[in-house]
Design a protein around this motif. Structure first.
Motif, mmCIF file in Angstrom:
data_model
loop_
_atom_site.group_PDB
_atom_site.id
_atom_site.type_symbol
_atom_site.label_atom_id
_atom_site.label_comp_id
_atom_site.label_asym_id
_atom_site.label_seq_id
_atom_site.Cartn_x
_atom_site.Cartn_y
_atom_site.Cartn_z
ATOM 1 N N ALA A 118 2.507 -2.903 4.170
ATOM 2 C CA ALA A 118 1.980 -4.178 3.662
ATOM 3 C C ALA A 118 1.332 -4.912 4.826
ATOM 4 O O ALA A 118 1.931 -4.988 5.909
ATOM 5 N N ALA A 119 0.134 -5.395 4.616
ATOM 6 C CA ALA A 119 -0.597 -6.146 5.645
ATOM 7 C C ALA A 119 -0.616 -5.401 6.981
ATOM 8 O O ALA A 119 -0.449 -5.999 8.043
ATOM 9 N N GLY A 120 -0.787 -4.088 6.916
ATOM 10 C CA GLY A 120 -0.871 -3.276 8.124
ATOM 11 C C GLY A 120 0.453 -2.935 8.780
ATOM 12 O O GLY A 120 0.487 -2.258 9.801
ATOM 13 N N GLN A 121 1.573 -3.377 8.209
ATOM 14 C CA GLN A 121 2.903 -3.097 8.767
ATOM 15 C C GLN A 121 3.558 -1.973 7.982
ATOM 16 O O GLN A 121 3.705 -2.062 6.762
ATOM 17 N N LEU A 122 3.976 -0.920 8.668
ATOM 18 C CA LEU A 122 4.705 0.166 8.032
ATOM 19 C C LEU A 122 6.089 -0.324 7.628
ATOM 20 O O LEU A 122 6.823 -0.874 8.443
ATOM 21 N N LEU A 123 6.438 -0.132 6.358
ATOM 22 C CA LEU A 123 7.736 -0.573 5.845
ATOM 23 C C LEU A 123 8.713 0.584 5.708
ATOM 24 O O LEU A 123 9.894 0.433 6.005
ATOM 25 N N ARG B 166 0.882 -1.162 0.000
ATOM 26 C CA ARG B 166 0.000 0.000 0.000
ATOM 27 C C ARG B 166 0.918 1.210 0.000
ATOM 28 O O ARG B 166 1.770 1.349 0.864
ATOM 29 N N VAL B 167 0.744 2.054 -0.981
ATOM 30 C CA VAL B 167 1.598 3.232 -1.145
ATOM 31 C C VAL B 167 0.704 4.449 -1.006
ATOM 32 O O VAL B 167 -0.230 4.635 -1.787
ATOM 33 N N GLU B 168 0.972 5.268 0.005
ATOM 34 C CA GLU B 168 0.159 6.448 0.256
ATOM 35 C C GLU B 168 1.027 7.693 0.209
ATOM 36 O O GLU B 168 2.159 7.685 0.671
ATOM 37 N N ALA B 169 0.475 8.742 -0.357
ATOM 38 C CA ALA B 169 1.148 10.041 -0.379
ATOM 39 C C ALA B 169 0.126 11.108 0.013
ATOM 40 O O ALA B 169 -1.003 11.113 -0.491
ATOM 41 N N HIS B 170 0.537 11.968 0.916
ATOM 42 C CA HIS B 170 -0.301 13.056 1.409
ATOM 43 C C HIS B 170 0.363 14.377 1.053
ATOM 44 O O HIS B 170 1.514 14.608 1.440
ATOM 45 N N ARG B 171 -0.353 15.210 0.345
ATOM 46 C CA ARG B 171 0.182 16.521 -0.016
ATOM 47 C C ARG B 171 0.189 17.398 1.236
ATOM 48 O O ARG B 171 -0.853 17.656 1.832
ATOM 49 N N ILE B 172 1.363 17.859 1.613
ATOM 50 C CA ILE B 172 1.507 18.712 2.797
ATOM 51 C C ILE B 172 1.359 20.175 2.418
ATOM 52 O O ILE B 172 0.677 20.940 3.093
ATOM 53 N N SER B 173 2.019 20.558 1.338
ATOM 54 C CA SER B 173 1.952 21.942 0.861
ATOM 55 C C SER B 173 2.360 21.958 -0.599
ATOM 56 O O SER B 173 2.855 20.970 -1.127
ATOM 57 N N GLY B 174 2.175 23.106 -1.226
ATOM 58 C CA GLY B 174 2.579 23.197 -2.614
ATOM 59 C C GLY B 174 2.262 24.543 -3.219
ATOM 60 O O GLY B 174 1.523 25.348 -2.649
ATOM 61 N N SER B 175 2.842 24.756 -4.370
ATOM 62 C CA SER B 175 2.611 25.970 -5.146
ATOM 63 C C SER B 175 2.554 25.554 -6.611
ATOM 64 O O SER B 175 2.525 24.370 -6.924
ATOM 65 N N GLU B 176 2.592 26.499 -7.494
ATOM 66 C CA GLU B 176 2.588 26.190 -8.926
ATOM 67 C C GLU B 176 3.844 25.442 -9.360
ATOM 68 O O GLU B 176 3.826 24.712 -10.331
ATOM 69 N N SER B 177 4.946 25.608 -8.621
ATOM 70 C CA SER B 177 6.207 25.024 -9.078
ATOM 71 C C SER B 177 6.773 23.924 -8.183
ATOM 72 O O SER B 177 7.748 23.285 -8.556
ATOM 73 N N ASN B 178 6.179 23.681 -7.017
ATOM 74 C CA ASN B 178 6.698 22.610 -6.170
ATOM 75 C C ASN B 178 5.617 22.083 -5.236
ATOM 76 O O ASN B 178 4.666 22.786 -4.922
ATOM 77 N N ILE B 179 5.811 20.833 -4.814
ATOM 78 C CA ILE B 179 4.873 20.177 -3.902
ATOM 79 C C ILE B 179 5.684 19.402 -2.872
ATOM 80 O O ILE B 179 6.698 18.780 -3.199
ATOM 81 N N LEU B 180 5.221 19.427 -1.637
ATOM 82 C CA LEU B 180 5.817 18.634 -0.574
ATOM 83 C C LEU B 180 4.811 17.556 -0.171
ATOM 84 O O LEU B 180 3.650 17.860 0.116
ATOM 85 N N TYR B 181 5.267 16.299 -0.216
ATOM 86 C CA TYR B 181 4.436 15.161 0.152
ATOM 87 C C TYR B 181 5.038 14.440 1.348
ATOM 88 O O TYR B 181 6.259 14.351 1.481
#
Length: 153
Positions: free
Chosen positions: A131-136, A110-125
Motif C-alpha cells: 500500500a502506498a509503496g510499502q510492502l505489507l 496493491r495485490v500482485e501474484a507472479h506465476r513461478i511454475s505450474g503444470s496442468e494440476s498445480n501452480i506455484l505463485y
C-alpha cells in the motif's frame, strides 16, 4: 494485457471467482499477463469485511487477498468457452508479515501474484501485498487445480 479489458472491475471479478458478496475482496484487476496479475482493493477498510475479528483485520488475511488475485488470474487466462477450473490453496510458504494489521492502512492495497511454475494440476505463485509503496506482506502459495471431491460418509 488486452487493452479492451483493462481494468477488470469488481463485477467481472465476482462473476469469475467463487467468492461473492462482501467476501469478494478485490475492486479491480489493474494489469495481467500469462505470468503476472496486479489487483487493487479497498475492502480492508470496510467495517463489514468478513475477515475481521474483534474489529481488526490481521495482516495474515492478506493471504486471502492474494488467493483471490490468483483465482482472478486463472479466470483472466481462460478462453471464454472453457469450463472454469477450481483451485484450492494448498500451502503458503516463506510468509513475511511486515505489519500486524491491514485495517489501519488508509491507502488501497496493491495485490500482485507472479506465476513461478505450474503444470496442468498445480501452480506455484509468489505474491506481495503493498500500500502506498510499502510492502505489507509477501510469500509463496501453491494452488492445486481441479481436485476431485470425495463424498463424505
Amino acid at each position: 494485457m488486452n487493452p479492451d479489458t483493462a481494468p477488470l472491475r469488481h463485477a467481472w471479478i465476482a462473476a469469475h471467482i467463487p467468492h461473492q458478496g462482501t467476501m469478494c475482496l478485490l475492486d479491480s484487476v489493474l494489469d495481467w499477463s500469462p505470468e503476472f496479475i496486479r489487483c487493487e482493493a479497498t475492502s480492508h477498510t470496510h467495517p463489514d469485511n468478513p475477515l475481521r475479528a474483534h474489529g481488526r483485520l490481521a495482516a495474515v488475511c492478506g493471504i486471502e487477498y492474494a488467493a483471490q488475485a490468483m483465482a482472478a488470474h486463472g479466470a483472466a487466462l481462460q478462453q471464454p468457452a472453457q469450463r472454469p477450473r477450481v483451485g484450492y490453496l494448498a500451502s503458503v510458504r516463506k510468509l513475511d508479515l511486515r505489519v500486524a494489521r491491514l485495517d489501519d492502512i488508509a491507502a488501497p492495497l496493491r495485490v500482485e501474484a507472479h506465476r513461478i511454475s505450474g503444470s496442468e494440476s498445480n501452480i506455484l505463485y509468489a505474491f506481495e501485498v503493498s500500500a502506498a509503496g510499502q510492502l505489507l506482506l509477501a510469500g509463496r502459495a501453491a494452488v492445486i487445480l481441479d481436485v476431485p471431491l470425495s463424498p463424505v460418509d
